[in-house]
Write a protein that holds these residues in place. Structure first.
Motif, PDB file in Angstrom:
ATOM      1  N   LEU A   1      -1.553  -1.016  -4.247  1.00  0.00           N
ATOM      2  CA  LEU A   1      -2.564  -0.192  -4.031  1.00  0.00           C
ATOM      3  C   LEU A   1      -2.049   0.823  -3.651  1.00  0.00           C
ATOM      4  CD1 LEU A   1      -4.005  -1.950  -1.312  1.00  0.00           C
ATOM      5  CD2 LEU A   1      -4.760  -2.592  -3.704  1.00  0.00           C
ATOM      6  N   GLN A   2      -3.473   2.076  -4.017  1.00  0.00           N
ATOM      7  CA  GLN A   2      -2.813   3.389  -3.538  1.00  0.00           C
ATOM      8  C   GLN A   2      -3.875   4.371  -3.256  1.00  0.00           C
ATOM      9  OE1 GLN A   2      -2.302   5.546  -8.020  1.00  0.00           O
ATOM     10  NE2 GLN A   2      -0.572   4.145  -8.675  1.00  0.00           N
ATOM     11  N   ALA A   3      -3.072   4.738  -2.799  1.00  0.00           N
ATOM     12  CA  ALA A   3      -4.023   6.187  -1.853  1.00  0.00           C
ATOM     13  C   ALA A   3      -2.974   7.520  -1.609  1.00  0.00           C
ATOM     14  CB  ALA A   3      -4.428   5.313  -0.600  1.00  0.00           C
ATOM     15  N   HIS A   4      -4.496   8.419  -1.303  1.00  0.00           N
ATOM     16  CA  HIS A   4      -3.693   9.654  -1.586  1.00  0.00           C
ATOM     17  C   HIS A   4      -4.325  10.804  -0.249  1.00  0.00           C
ATOM     18  CE1 HIS A   4      -4.122   7.949  -5.886  1.00  0.00           C
ATOM     19  NE2 HIS A   4      -2.848   9.197  -5.971  1.00  0.00           N
ATOM     20  N   ASN A   5      -4.348  10.166   0.583  1.00  0.00           N
ATOM     21  CA  ASN A   5      -4.266  10.651   2.320  1.00  0.00           C
ATOM     22  C   ASN A   5      -4.543   9.361   3.175  1.00  0.00           C
ATOM     23  OD1 ASN A   5      -7.685   9.956   2.720  1.00  0.00           O
ATOM     24  ND2 ASN A   5      -7.568  11.499   0.552  1.00  0.00           N
ATOM     25  N   GLY A   6      -4.689   9.004   4.101  1.00  0.00           N
ATOM     26  CA  GLY A   6      -5.328   8.277   5.701  1.00  0.00           C
ATOM     27  C   GLY A   6      -5.988   8.168   5.466  1.00  0.00           C
ATOM     28  N   THR A   7      -7.876   8.394   4.763  1.00  0.00           N
ATOM     29  CA  THR A   7      -8.599   7.729   5.182  1.00  0.00           C
ATOM     30  C   THR A   7      -8.362   7.479   4.091  1.00  0.00           C
ATOM     31  OG1 THR A   7      -8.936   9.940   5.677  1.00  0.00           O
ATOM     32  CG2 THR A   7     -11.215   8.707   4.923  1.00  0.00           C
TER      33      THR A   7
ATOM     34  N   GLU B   1      -5.745  -7.271   1.603  1.00  0.00           N
ATOM     35  CA  GLU B   1      -4.826  -7.447   2.342  1.00  0.00           C
ATOM     36  C   GLU B   1      -3.682  -7.032   2.392  1.00  0.00           C
ATOM     37  OE1 GLU B   1      -2.733 -12.559   4.201  1.00  0.00           O
ATOM     38  OE2 GLU B   1      -4.872 -11.855   2.857  1.00  0.00           O
ATOM     39  N   VAL B   2      -2.875  -6.242   3.330  1.00  0.00           N
ATOM     40  CA  VAL B   2      -1.603  -5.205   2.719  1.00  0.00           C
ATOM     41  C   VAL B   2      -0.284  -6.594   3.553  1.00  0.00           C
ATOM     42  CG1 VAL B   2      -0.418  -3.512   3.052  1.00  0.00           C
ATOM     43  CG2 VAL B   2      -3.142  -3.207   3.020  1.00  0.00           C
ATOM     44  N   ASP B   3       0.610  -6.273   2.857  1.00  0.00           N
ATOM     45  CA  ASP B   3       1.320  -7.261   3.616  1.00  0.00           C
ATOM     46  C   ASP B   3       2.710  -6.170   3.522  1.00  0.00           C
ATOM     47  OD1 ASP B   3       1.093 -10.201   3.377  1.00  0.00           O
ATOM     48  OD2 ASP B   3       0.751  -9.282   0.907  1.00  0.00           O
ATOM     49  N   LEU B   4       3.029  -4.933   3.244  1.00  0.00           N
ATOM     50  CA  LEU B   4       3.169  -3.869   3.394  1.00  0.00           C
ATOM     51  C   LEU B   4       3.022  -1.983   3.375  1.00  0.00           C
ATOM     52  CD1 LEU B   4       7.696  -3.772   3.644  1.00  0.00           C
ATOM     53  CD2 LEU B   4       6.195  -1.660   2.323  1.00  0.00           C
ATOM     54  N   ALA B   5       2.804  -1.040   4.194  1.00  0.00           N
ATOM     55  CA  ALA B   5       2.825  -0.187   3.988  1.00  0.00           C
ATOM     56  C   ALA B   5       3.978   0.844   3.239  1.00  0.00           C
ATOM     57  CB  ALA B   5       1.528   0.212   4.864  1.00  0.00           C
ATOM     58  N   ILE B   6       3.646   1.489   2.558  1.00  0.00           N
ATOM     59  CA  ILE B   6       5.121   3.002   2.544  1.00  0.00           C
ATOM     60  C   ILE B   6       4.166   4.550   2.442  1.00  0.00           C
ATOM     61  CG2 ILE B   6       5.828   3.975   1.136  1.00  0.00           C
ATOM     62  CD1 ILE B   6       7.129   1.417  -1.063  1.00  0.00           C
TER      63      ILE B   6
ATOM     64  N   LEU C   1       0.828  -1.010  -0.015  1.00  0.00           N
ATOM     65  CA  LEU C   1      -0.187   0.219   0.005  1.00  0.00           C
ATOM     66  C   LEU C   1       0.582   1.587   0.119  1.00  0.00           C
ATOM     67  CD1 LEU C   1      -2.005   1.999   0.595  1.00  0.00           C
ATOM     68  CD2 LEU C   1      -2.426   1.023   2.622  1.00  0.00           C
ATOM     69  N   ILE C   2       0.670   2.152  -0.861  1.00  0.00           N
ATOM     70  CA  ILE C   2       1.941   3.273  -1.072  1.00  0.00           C
ATOM     71  C   ILE C   2       1.071   4.829  -0.705  1.00  0.00           C
ATOM     72  CG2 ILE C   2       2.973   5.065  -2.501  1.00  0.00           C
ATOM     73  CD1 ILE C   2       2.967   2.089  -4.303  1.00  0.00           C
ATOM     74  N   ALA C   3       0.457   5.687   0.419  1.00  0.00           N
ATOM     75  CA  ALA C   3      -0.262   6.618   0.507  1.00  0.00           C
ATOM     76  C   ALA C   3       0.930   7.833   0.453  1.00  0.00           C
ATOM     77  CB  ALA C   3      -1.078   6.110   2.050  1.00  0.00           C
ATOM     78  N   ASP C   4       0.443   8.655  -0.079  1.00  0.00           N
ATOM     79  CA  ASP C   4       1.120  10.125   0.066  1.00  0.00           C
ATOM     80  C   ASP C   4       0.222  10.887  -1.058  1.00  0.00           C
ATOM     81  OD1 ASP C   4       2.839  12.042  -1.333  1.00  0.00           O
ATOM     82  OD2 ASP C   4       4.536  10.851  -0.312  1.00  0.00           O
TER      83      ASP C   4
ATOM     84  N   ALA D   1      -6.721   5.440   2.201  1.00  0.00           N
ATOM     85  CA  ALA D   1      -5.196   4.080   2.603  1.00  0.00           C
ATOM     86  C   ALA D   1      -5.865   3.426   4.167  1.00  0.00           C
ATOM     87  CB  ALA D   1      -3.881   4.794   3.146  1.00  0.00           C
ATOM     88  N   LEU D   2      -6.686   3.797   5.153  1.00  0.00           N
ATOM     89  CA  LEU D   2      -7.394   3.043   6.064  1.00  0.00           C
ATOM     90  C   LEU D   2      -8.725   1.874   5.385  1.00  0.00           C
ATOM     91  CD1 LEU D   2      -7.561   2.295   8.887  1.00  0.00           C
ATOM     92  CD2 LEU D   2      -8.550   3.885   8.945  1.00  0.00           C
ATOM     93  N   LYS D   3      -9.081   2.852   4.194  1.00  0.00           N
ATOM     94  CA  LYS D   3      -9.810   2.121   3.713  1.00  0.00           C
ATOM     95  C   LYS D   3     -10.152   1.524   2.627  1.00  0.00           C
ATOM     96  CE  LYS D   3     -14.190   6.061   3.755  1.00  0.00           C
ATOM     97  NZ  LYS D   3     -14.535   7.100   2.829  1.00  0.00           N
ATOM     98  N   LEU D   4      -8.888   1.084   2.150  1.00  0.00           N
ATOM     99  CA  LEU D   4      -8.163   0.112   1.238  1.00  0.00           C
ATOM    100  C   LEU D   4      -7.848  -1.194   2.287  1.00  0.00           C
ATOM    101  CD1 LEU D   4      -6.385   2.073  -1.292  1.00  0.00           C
ATOM    102  CD2 LEU D   4      -8.075   0.832  -1.359  1.00  0.00           C
ATOM    103  N   MET D   5      -7.192  -0.554   3.369  1.00  0.00           N
ATOM    104  CA  MET D   5      -7.205  -1.573   4.159  1.00  0.00           C
ATOM    105  C   MET D   5      -8.423  -2.801   5.145  1.00  0.00           C
ATOM    106  SD  MET D   5      -3.630  -0.979   6.610  1.00  0.00           S
ATOM    107  CE  MET D   5      -4.873   0.508   7.448  1.00  0.00           C
ATOM    108  N   GLN D   6      -8.794  -2.390   4.828  1.00  0.00           N
ATOM    109  CA  GLN D   6     -10.075  -2.875   5.360  1.00  0.00           C
ATOM    110  C   GLN D   6     -10.747  -3.645   4.110  1.00  0.00           C
ATOM    111  OE1 GLN D   6     -12.645   0.630   6.385  1.00  0.00           O
ATOM    112  NE2 GLN D   6     -11.848   0.900   8.200  1.00  0.00           N
TER     113      GLN D   6
END
Length: 234
Positions: free
Chosen positions: A28-34, A44-49, A5-8, A36-41
């Motif tokens: 998995l791409q996210a552009h804010n913390g919210t 299944e994430v193995d590593l987050a940047i 998961l990449i969140a930036d 990213a959190l939805k994607l994790m729900q």
């Protein structure tokens, strides 16, 4: 394939990292913390940047949420290079930290090393037969489940904290320098002095010692490094 998961909030950085990582990993791409959190729900994430400075829920707030339920490794990526920001991230449970600007190849190397530590898929190494458990006083390290118990109760550790503790418990009484710990756990060359190892050691003490300021297990050997041994009488 493992999922990263990449969140930036900088789209160019997300796209750049995906370009370098997508050949080996699901991204998995996210552009804010919210986001990213939805994607994790739902994945299944193995590593987050994670970037620290993001709108809405920032990286530090997101990390707190992650550590409530997940133990996968987290790499912080931020323009903030001051030591106190790095230390705060590590104290909250991050495993590593890289400041912007960065070399994408370093991100690829560190991501691979983190995933190898967690999932034990380094095919080049032929592992020697090791005991499934290491018992030291009231501490038990269970390699089969990558778990640690204190007086029979589970201790929640990050992957980096677990690897440091495993390294020390394999040879109780031996003094490990910061350089040896760094090169064994991070699988990288130790090129500069920082507070990362000290912060991880402090976090481990908070979790296994009766009084972290008067450690019975994990001792600092001034000017040399760290060692672990069972308290007298245990």
């Amino acid at each position: 394939m493992y999922t990263i998961l990449i969140a930036d909030d900088e789209s160019e950085i997300v796209e750049l990292l995906q370009l370098y990582l997508e050949k080996e990993y699901n991204i998995l791409q996210a552009h804010n913390g919210t986001e990213a959190l939805k994607l994790m729900q739902s994945h299944e994430v193995d590593l987050a940047i994670l970037d620290i400075m993001m709108p809405g829920m920032d990286g530090l707030q997101l990390l707190k949420k992650i550590r409530e339920t997940h133990h996968f490794p987290v790499l912080f990526l931020s323009a903030k290079s001051q030591y106190h920001d790095k230390i705060l991230g590590l104290e909250l449970g991050a495993d590593d930290y890289i400041s912007k600007p960065f070399n994408p190849l370093e991100i690829v190397a560190r991501a691979g090393a983190m995933l190898r530590r967690v999932h034990h898929f380094d095919a080049q190494a032929v592992p020697e037969k090791k005991a499934d458990q290491i018992v030291l006083g009231r501490l038990t390290l269970d390699r089969s489940g990558c778990l640690v118990y204190l007086s029979g109760q589970p201790v929640t550790l990050t992957s980096t904290e677990y690897k440091i503790l495993e390294l020390l418990m394999e040879q109780p009484g031996r003094v490990f320098t910061r350089k040896k710990i760094y090169e064994a756990v991070w699988e990288d060359f130790y090129v500069y002095e920082d507070n990362s190892i000290m912060v991880h050691i402090s976090n481990i003490r908070d979790k296994i010692e009766r009084d972290s300021k008067k450690p019975e297990y994990l001792k600092t050997i001034r000017g040399l490094g760290y060692k672990i041994e069972a308290p007298v009488g245990e």
